[in-house]
Scaffold this active site. Structure first.
Site, PDB file in Angstrom:
ATOM      1  N   ASP A  82      10.925  57.174 -25.653  1.00 25.57           N
ATOM      2  CA  ASP A  82      11.395  57.369 -27.034  1.00 25.57           C
ATOM      3  C   ASP A  82      12.510  56.395 -27.385  1.00 25.57           C
ATOM      4  O   ASP A  82      13.253  55.936 -26.510  1.00 25.57           O
ATOM      5  CB  ASP A  82      11.855  58.818 -27.244  1.00 25.57           C
ATOM      6  CG  ASP A  82      12.934  59.271 -26.246  1.00 25.57           C
ATOM      7  OD1 ASP A  82      12.859  58.886 -25.067  1.00 25.57           O
ATOM      8  OD2 ASP A  82      13.856  59.993 -26.660  1.00 25.57           O
ATOM      9  N   GLU A 147      14.519  61.591 -24.244  1.00 21.33           N
ATOM     10  CA  GLU A 147      15.843  61.305 -23.674  1.00 21.33           C
ATOM     11  C   GLU A 147      16.901  61.161 -24.763  1.00 21.33           C
ATOM     12  O   GLU A 147      18.025  61.609 -24.601  1.00 21.33           O
ATOM     13  CB  GLU A 147      15.796  60.021 -22.833  1.00 21.33           C
ATOM     14  CG  GLU A 147      17.042  59.793 -21.979  1.00 21.33           C
ATOM     15  CD  GLU A 147      18.204  59.120 -22.705  1.00 21.33           C
ATOM     16  OE1 GLU A 147      19.337  59.218 -22.212  1.00 21.33           O
ATOM     17  OE2 GLU A 147      18.003  58.511 -23.772  1.00 21.33           O
TER      18      GLU A 147
HETATM   19 ZN    ZN Z   1      18.465  55.211 -23.401  1.00 19.32          ZN
END
Ligand code: ZN
Length: 401
Positions: A82, A147
């Site tokens: 991501d 994340e």
């Molecule tokens: Zn990162």
């Protein structure tokens, strides 16, 4: 390398293809990333497994390179798929077209955080496999979701699964950050994050009266104490040039709310602080200090920990950690100047360390402005290719411990 050579370079092509997938928050669709990574695994002739620690929208992709001694604890090379949102109007290039400019810079969201390390790991494995190298330990290359928003749908939960346990990991590498000069940062610890909400109640009433024990007075007391704490850290950092950003505690006021009407003294005011607590601070002592301030302010203050991470011991960067020694030796042989530090931000490494697995944060990018989460994020193509050389050496070394 000329621009044409870079454009025809297989590794650069793979990297740019990955960058063109807009795996951007919010509501990331990881399907194209998974398809891309399955193709990469196939081209390396390595098995790939997709696991879903939380839900089907959030896959963890695991590419496995089996070692000669698969019973030894394995290595994990992690990155996240991501990327954070973009403000395209602030960019000089389309953030998802991965333009290569005449200076050899590749522009895209994720060029520094962390699509580069994901495909660099794969590039290094391609080199090692071509040389006929087979690692002693099994190597997993993992690509995780979520994340950038805390890992709640990714690594934070994945580490608690049986799947993770059965991987029998002994050492992890994950993202670091670029440096502005010739050196390279390697992160061996992270600070402890607390998000603290003070719900401050007090005497309510008419705005024309000097009522006792109001929320405003208590609010003022608490904010002053927290800001004094903040100043002490600013001074500490300024005084000692050997300190790095990650060595002090950061204290920032992030949300303030309350009040109902201009002439009404409110019954409640709220303030939120984001704290990233240095690894040498006694957490219980700090919590007691904050609770004492709440009492000194006059009481009636509820303290809500909206995030309260536990202390996670740092990864050893000394002779007691054979993986560190292997990493250090490999980077020395490459003449890299390595600077071990506490990471100023939060990464998935903390979840891995919390399971007792040593973890280093390292992105082999130097002489590059730190543009993660910023506009016009880029990496130099030669720096990207050099990173593959670095990982080729490093992966061979840590997988043979
Ligand atoms: Zn990162």
């Amino acid at each position: 390398m000329s621009k044409a050579e870079l454009e025809n370079n297989e590794e650069i092509q793979i990297f740019r293809e990955y960058l063109r997938i807009p795996s951007v928050h919010p509501n990331v669709d990881y399907t194209p990333c998974v398809e891309f990574l399955k193709r990469q695994a196939a081209s390396l002739d390595l098995p790939v497994e997709i696991v879903y620690p939380v839900n089907e929208k959030n896959p963890v992709v695991l590419i496995k390179w089996e070692g000669k001694q698969p019973n030894l604890p394995a290595i994990i090379l992690n990155s996240h798929m991501d990327v954070v949102p973009v403000f395209p109007e602030k960019w000089t290039h389309d953030p998802f077209s991965a333009d290569l400019d005449d200076e050899g810079r590749i522009y895209a969201r994720g060029t520094q955080d962390t699509k580069e390390i994901g495909t660099q790991y794969l590039g290094a494995i391609r080199v090692l496999k071509a040389k006929g190298f087979q690692p002693k330990r099994t190597v997993y290359v993992s690509f995780v979701p979520d994340e950038e928003v805390g890992g709640y749908l990714g690594m934070r939960e994945f580490v608690h699964t049986d799947h993770f346990k059965n991987m029998n990991l002994g050492f992890s590498m994950d993202e670091g950050s670029s440096s502005l000069d010739d050196g390279y940062y390697v992160y061996y610890a992270e600070r402890t994050a607390w998000h603290l909400r003070f719900k401050i109640s007090g005497t309510a009433g008419h705005g024309s009266i000097l009522l006792p024990n109001t929320a405003g007075e208590k609010f003022n007391f608490i904010v002053n104490k927290m800001m004094e704490f903040r100043s002490s850290q600013v001074k500490m950092l300024a005084r000692d040039s050997s300190l790095f950003f990650g060595d002090v505690t950061t204290v920032n006021m992030t949300i303030v709310n309350g009040g109902v009407q201009n002439n009404v003294v409110p019954a409640m005011l709220e303030v939120v602080f984001d704290l990233r607590i240095a690894i040498d601070v006694d957490l219980d002592g700090l919590e007691k200090q904050i609770r004492d301030w709440c009492e000194e302010a006059g009481g009636g203050i509820e303290l809500v920990f909206e995030q309260k991470d536990e202390y996670v011991p740092p990864t050893k960067v000394d002779e007691t950690n054979p993986f560190w020694l292997a990493f250090e030796k490999a980077t020395k042989e490459l003449n890299l100047e390595i600077r071990p530090h506490v990471c100023p931000g939060g990464t998935d490494s903390r979840f891995i360390r919390s399971k007792g697995i040593p973890a280093l944060g390292f992105s082999p990018i130097n002489n590059t402005p730190i543009l993660l989460h910023d506009h016009d994020e880029y990496i130099r193509a030669d720096s990207y290719l050099h990173g593959i050389e670095v990982y080729t050496k490093v992966i061979a070394a840590i997988a043979d411990v």
